[in-house]
Every structure is written in C-alpha cells, then in structure tokens.
Design an enzyme around this catalytic site. Structure first.
Site, PDB file in Angstrom:
ATOM      1  N   ASP A 159       0.911  -1.379  -0.006  1.00  0.00           N
ATOM      2  CA  ASP A 159       0.068  -0.013   0.022  1.00  0.00           C
ATOM      3  C   ASP A 159       0.798   1.189  -0.049  1.00  0.00           C
ATOM      4  O   ASP A 159       1.712   1.433   0.603  1.00  0.00           O
ATOM      5  CB  ASP A 159      -1.042  -0.077   1.309  1.00  0.00           C
ATOM      6  CG  ASP A 159      -1.868   0.966   1.056  1.00  0.00           C
ATOM      7  OD1 ASP A 159      -3.151   0.464   0.787  1.00  0.00           O
ATOM      8  OD2 ASP A 159      -1.846   2.105   1.081  1.00  0.00           O
ATOM      9  N   ILE A 160       0.490   2.117  -1.001  1.00  0.00           N
ATOM     10  CA  ILE A 160       1.290   3.404  -0.989  1.00  0.00           C
ATOM     11  C   ILE A 160       1.265   4.352   0.360  1.00  0.00           C
ATOM     12  O   ILE A 160       1.956   5.102   0.484  1.00  0.00           O
ATOM     13  CB  ILE A 160       0.780   4.235  -2.291  1.00  0.00           C
ATOM     14  CG1 ILE A 160       1.898   5.201  -2.598  1.00  0.00           C
ATOM     15  CG2 ILE A 160      -0.388   4.961  -1.974  1.00  0.00           C
ATOM     16  CD1 ILE A 160       1.682   5.588  -4.181  1.00  0.00           C
ATOM     17  N   ASN A 174     -12.952  -3.029   2.584  1.00  0.00           N
ATOM     18  CA  ASN A 174     -13.928  -1.993   2.780  1.00  0.00           C
ATOM     19  C   ASN A 174     -14.988  -2.009   1.509  1.00  0.00           C
ATOM     20  O   ASN A 174     -14.737  -2.283   0.325  1.00  0.00           O
ATOM     21  CB  ASN A 174     -13.180  -0.515   2.725  1.00  0.00           C
ATOM     22  CG  ASN A 174     -12.158  -0.419   3.985  1.00  0.00           C
ATOM     23  OD1 ASN A 174     -12.446  -1.328   4.882  1.00  0.00           O
ATOM     24  ND2 ASN A 174     -11.157   0.196   3.742  1.00  0.00           N
ATOM     25  N   VAL A 222     -10.896   3.167  -3.533  1.00  0.00           N
ATOM     26  CA  VAL A 222     -10.661   2.529  -4.999  1.00  0.00           C
ATOM     27  C   VAL A 222     -11.904   1.536  -5.467  1.00  0.00           C
ATOM     28  O   VAL A 222     -11.630   0.456  -4.631  1.00  0.00           O
ATOM     29  CB  VAL A 222      -9.354   2.074  -5.039  1.00  0.00           C
ATOM     30  CG1 VAL A 222      -8.778   1.547  -6.391  1.00  0.00           C
ATOM     31  CG2 VAL A 222      -8.178   3.055  -4.544  1.00  0.00           C
ATOM     32  N   HIS A 249     -10.175  -5.197  -2.996  1.00  0.00           N
ATOM     33  CA  HIS A 249      -8.914  -5.312  -2.644  1.00  0.00           C
ATOM     34  C   HIS A 249      -8.884  -5.941  -1.145  1.00  0.00           C
ATOM     35  O   HIS A 249      -9.715  -5.065  -0.456  1.00  0.00           O
ATOM     36  CB  HIS A 249      -7.881  -4.222  -2.755  1.00  0.00           C
ATOM     37  CG  HIS A 249      -8.614  -2.930  -2.272  1.00  0.00           C
ATOM     38  ND1 HIS A 249      -9.414  -2.235  -2.949  1.00  0.00           N
ATOM     39  CD2 HIS A 249      -8.268  -2.163  -1.209  1.00  0.00           C
ATOM     40  CE1 HIS A 249      -9.872  -1.216  -2.301  1.00  0.00           C
ATOM     41  NE2 HIS A 249      -9.242  -0.956  -1.199  1.00  0.00           N
ATOM     42  N   HIS A 289      -6.922  -5.578   2.273  1.00  0.00           N
ATOM     43  CA  HIS A 289      -5.947  -5.028   3.084  1.00  0.00           C
ATOM     44  C   HIS A 289      -5.397  -6.002   3.993  1.00  0.00           C
ATOM     45  O   HIS A 289      -5.992  -6.552   4.740  1.00  0.00           O
ATOM     46  CB  HIS A 289      -6.542  -3.825   3.850  1.00  0.00           C
ATOM     47  CG  HIS A 289      -6.895  -2.811   2.914  1.00  0.00           C
ATOM     48  ND1 HIS A 289      -6.090  -1.482   2.812  1.00  0.00           N
ATOM     49  CD2 HIS A 289      -8.210  -2.340   2.686  1.00  0.00           C
ATOM     50  CE1 HIS A 289      -6.888  -0.644   2.467  1.00  0.00           C
ATOM     51  NE2 HIS A 289      -8.206  -0.842   2.181  1.00  0.00           N
TER      52      HIS A 289
HETATM   53  P1  AMP Z   1      -9.489   1.562   0.369  1.00  0.00           P
HETATM   54  O1  AMP Z   1      -9.818   2.834   1.059  1.00  0.00           O
HETATM   55  O2  AMP Z   1     -10.322   0.521   1.232  1.00  0.00           O
HETATM   56  O3  AMP Z   1     -10.368   1.641  -1.091  1.00  0.00           O
HETATM   57  O4  AMP Z   1      -8.195   1.380  -0.035  1.00  0.00           O
HETATM   58  C1  AMP Z   1      -7.389   1.888  -1.070  1.00  0.00           C
HETATM   59  C2  AMP Z   1      -6.088   1.735  -0.714  1.00  0.00           C
HETATM   60  O5  AMP Z   1      -5.278   1.839  -1.780  1.00  0.00           O
HETATM   61  C3  AMP Z   1      -5.501   3.027   0.243  1.00  0.00           C
HETATM   62  O6  AMP Z   1      -5.068   2.173   1.304  1.00  0.00           O
HETATM   63  C4  AMP Z   1      -4.473   3.499  -0.452  1.00  0.00           C
HETATM   64  O7  AMP Z   1      -3.321   4.021   0.128  1.00  0.00           O
HETATM   65  C5  AMP Z   1      -3.952   2.290  -1.643  1.00  0.00           C
HETATM   66  N1  AMP Z   1      -3.587   2.932  -2.883  1.00  0.00           N
HETATM   67  C6  AMP Z   1      -4.015   3.904  -3.707  1.00  0.00           C
HETATM   68  N2  AMP Z   1      -3.275   4.199  -4.757  1.00  0.00           N
HETATM   69  C7  AMP Z   1      -1.956   3.285  -4.717  1.00  0.00           C
HETATM   70  C8  AMP Z   1      -1.208   2.858  -5.487  1.00  0.00           C
HETATM   71  N3  AMP Z   1      -0.995   3.725  -6.468  1.00  0.00           N
HETATM   72  N4  AMP Z   1      -0.163   1.881  -5.076  1.00  0.00           N
HETATM   73  C9  AMP Z   1      -0.599   1.490  -3.802  1.00  0.00           C
HETATM   74  N5  AMP Z   1      -1.475   1.496  -3.015  1.00  0.00           N
HETATM   75  C10 AMP Z   1      -2.519   2.581  -3.497  1.00  0.00           C
END
Ligand code: AMP
Length: 122
Positions: free
Chosen positions: A29-30, A86, A95, A99, A101
């Site tokens: 995760d970024i 989520n 996103v 996914h 986490h």
């Molecule tokens: P959610 O809020 O559950 O949809 O989680 C989306 C996750 O994607 C968040 O924890 C972000 O930090 C992560 N995220 C968004 N863009 C990227 C990326 N380019 N590379 C890695 N993680 C990302």
C-alpha cells in the site's frame, strides 16, 4: 470501470509487487496504516464486495490464500494480522476494484473506527 489498480495490473504505473499469479496481484500500500500493509487484488475488475458474483467465489477465496501465503513467507503469520475489504462510502472504500488490505507488524486496534467519509479515488 477502470481504476488505478487496472494500471498497476497492466504495469502502466509502478507498484511494489510482492506476489503475482494468473488470478491475483499483491503489492505494498502506498500509504501504509501499519508497519506491514499490502493489498491483494484480483486481476478481474470487480468494483465492490456487492458486485461479487457466484462465479467469483473461488477467486475471492484465492485472495485470502495469497494473503496467508505471504503472511507465512514474510514471517508474521503466527503473530497475527488483519485481512479486510472495505465496501462503498461508509466502509471507507476509495478505490472501486476490490482489494484485501493485509495489515500486520503490530497489535492492531479494534474497531478500526474513523468517523469520517473518504473521497473516491480514480
Ligand atoms: P480503500 O480506501 O479501502 O479503497 O483502499 C484503497 C487503498 O489503496 C488505500 O489504502 C491507498 O493507500 C491504496 N492506494 C491507492 N493508490 C495506490 C497505489 N498507486 N499504489 C498502492 N496503493 C495505493
């Protein structure tokens, strides 16, 4: 719908990839929320948990299998971890490509409650 995760899958944007097979991808995760925080995603674009179809049941189980495999290989399986998805705005989803986490590396609080909405990322 394509999301930033489609671009990570097709390698048009970089990610710190931990695991890949024909069905799934795992990458860091970024914006980590724990000492270890990575995401396990299906290569198939499924927007939310609500969009999982009967034919996707094995695929979703596969995401947990990848999480457990990495937990064992990275050495935090026995200490423990959290593997969560989520869903939609109230679930904190930003996103819209499902996914898992995977959070580890410290004792995690419960519930993981933040009383605020997060904007959708595209
Ligand atoms: P959610 O809020 O559950 O949809 O989680 C989306 C996750 O994607 C968040 O924890 C972000 O930090 C992560 N995220 C968004 N863009 C990227 C990326 N380019 N590379 C890695 N993680 C990302």
């Amino acid at each position: 719908m394509t999301t930033i995760f489609s671009k990570i899958i097709d390698k048009s944007i970089p990610a710190d990839i931990l695991y890949e097979d024909e069905l799934a991808l795992a990458f860091k995760d970024i914006n980590p929320q724990a000492p270890i925080h990575f995401l396990v995603i299906p290569k198939k674009a499924i927007a939310t948990i609500n969009d999982i179809e009967e034919a996707d049941k094995t695929l979703v189980g596969h995401l947990y299998w990848v999480a457990a495999k990495l937990a064992a290989e990275m050495g935090f399986a026995q200490d423990g971890y959290r593997a969560v998805m989520n869903c939609n705005e109230h679930g904190g989803q930003t996103v819209y490509h499902i996914h898992l986490h995977v959070l580890a590396g410290k004792a995690l609080g419960w519930p993981p409650y933040q009383d605020k909405l997060k904007p959708k990322l595209v």
